[in-house]
Motif scaffolding. Structure first.
Motif, short mmCIF file in Angstrom:
data_model
loop_
_atom_site.label_atom_id
_atom_site.label_comp_id
_atom_site.label_asym_id
_atom_site.label_seq_id
_atom_site.Cartn_x
_atom_site.Cartn_y
_atom_site.Cartn_z
N UNK A 9 22.55 -20.62 10.83
CA UNK A 9 21.60 -21.21 11.77
C UNK A 9 21.34 -22.69 11.45
N UNK A 10 21.31 -23.03 10.15
CA UNK A 10 21.01 -24.40 9.74
C UNK A 10 22.03 -25.37 10.34
N UNK A 11 21.56 -26.34 11.07
CA UNK A 11 22.44 -27.32 11.68
C UNK A 11 22.98 -26.92 13.04
N UNK A 12 22.68 -25.66 13.45
CA UNK A 12 23.16 -25.17 14.75
C UNK A 12 22.03 -24.46 15.50
N UNK A 13 20.79 -24.82 15.18
CA UNK A 13 19.64 -24.14 15.77
C UNK A 13 19.65 -24.22 17.30
N UNK A 14 19.83 -25.41 17.84
CA UNK A 14 19.78 -25.59 19.29
C UNK A 14 20.90 -24.84 19.99
N UNK A 15 22.09 -24.88 19.41
CA UNK A 15 23.24 -24.21 20.02
C UNK A 15 23.03 -22.69 20.04
N UNK A 16 22.57 -22.13 18.94
CA UNK A 16 22.36 -20.68 18.88
C UNK A 16 21.29 -20.25 19.88
#
Length: 372
Positions: A9-16
């Motif tokens: 999730x870290x660094x990809x919060x918005x995408x997930x």
């Protein structure tokens, strides 16, 4: 379709956060850990169980590798990649650009990007670009063609068979299924390379999840191959039904991988089942792909059975042994062995494994005297 979303999730919060709604809007079901309810199952086990139910796995590669589990030495995403590969799940991989990857994540990305087929790979800069690309790919998947391609061989494949190998005592009395995969035109391994791959073979087998951690694996080697033997489990009773089990993995200097496995059996002998055999071959082909040793294509795939006179064409019931069967009595010896006349691509070890297994199993069973 059920689409499993795998990433740190870290660094990809918005995408997930955006992917779940997008997938629902397309009429499919997202599967991601954010939606899991509170449960007693450890999160890693819950994710792997959820992955098994998915039709497609979508991997996002961002800057972070994630927590390393001591039992596997890998992150959750890495474990999920191996599980999806072993299961032959279609995989979509999207790498985020403009960010700095941790060293472990960079190494993982190399593994993912090195896999030659059966995987769709792309990149993105921001969430909007990712969403556009995911929509396009999901639409393609809804009516996609077979991932396999076939080409006639111009000369016979130089396969190494071990159907009559008397070195293994089990082969003298128990029929064994053999599955061979050979990369065509591959130069082969040097003695140094074969030794290196032989050293890592046990770990590669463990990482596929096909063998439990408490099962003792026995490596061996020669100038021509490296091998790992796997003990078959003991039946509950002499006549208890036993599913087929992998008993040996062999990597040849030529690059060929050979697997040997017991066939499903009960108190009346080993069984060639029209349904169980293609499923067993499918699993073995996907296992071969998950070893991540063959990356050169095209490949040829062949199967055979040792001591075929001790086999019967019948239905295997994993819950109940048969009470009667046609037990041999064949007047002449015969072989069960497919000779490849065409090559295919690496999808045969992944999303196309089931199709290849069906072709091979039908050809093999037709050779049995009981099939005529």
């Amino acid at each position: 379709m059920r689409i499993f979303i795998s990433s740190v999730r870290k660094g990809l919060e918005e995408e997930r956060d955006a992917l779940g709604g997008l997938i629902r809007a397309l009429g499919h079901t997202p599967v991601q850990f954010e939606d899991f309810s509170a449960q007693t199952t450890p999160s890693r086990e819950a994710c792997l169980a959820a992955l098994e139910s998915a039709d497609v796995c979508l991997f996002l590669l961002g800057p972070s590798y994630g927590h390393v589990f001591p039992e596997t030495g890998q992150s959750a995403t890495h474990d999920e990649w191996v599980a999806a590969q072993t299961a032959g799940k279609p995989r979509l991989v999207y790498r985020k650009l403009g960010v700095t990857f941790e060293d472990d994540q960079q190494n993982f990305a190399r593994i993912v990007q090195a896999y030659a087929t059966g995987v769709f790979r792309d990149s993105f800069h921001d969430t909007a670009e990712l969403m556009t690309k995911v929509v396009r790919k999901v639409k393609e998947l809804e009516s996609g063609p077979s991932p396999l391609s076939f080409t006639p061989l111009t000369q016979p494949a130089s396969l190494r068979w071990s159907l009559d190998d008397a070195r293994d005592g089990a082969s003298a009395s128990v029929p064994l299924l053999e599955v061979h995969v050979l990369p065509v035109g591959f130069a082969g391994y040097s003695a140094r390379e074969l030794e290196q791959f032989g050293t890592s073979l046990v770990d590669r087998i463990r990482r596929t999840g096909a063998v439990k951690n408490d099962v003792a694996l026995t490596p061996s080697s020669s100038q021509a191959h490296a091998a790992v033997s796997i003990p078959a489990s003991r039946p509950r009773a002499w006549d208890a039904p036993q599913p087929g089990e992998l008993v040996e993995v062999r990597l040849h200097k030529t690059g060929q991988i050979s697997l040997r496995a017991t066939l499903p059996r009960d108190g009346l002998g080993s069984i060639l089942d029209h349904d169980a055999l293609p499923q067993q071959i499918t699993d073995l082909l996907r296992f071969t792909g998950a070893l991540d040793l063959i990356q050169h294509e095209p490949i040829v795939v062949a199967i055979g059975v040792s001591n075929p006179r001790l086999t019967q064409i019948d239905r295997f019931d994993p819950h109940q042994s048969r009470t009667r069967a046609e037990l041999g009595g064949y007047m002449r010896s015969f072989t069960l062995q497919t000779e490849p006349d065409e090559s295919t691509n690496l999808a045969a070890l992944d999303t196309g494994a089931g199709e290849v297994a069906g072709i091979l199993s039908r050809a093999l069973i037709k050779q049995h005297p009981a099939a005529t």
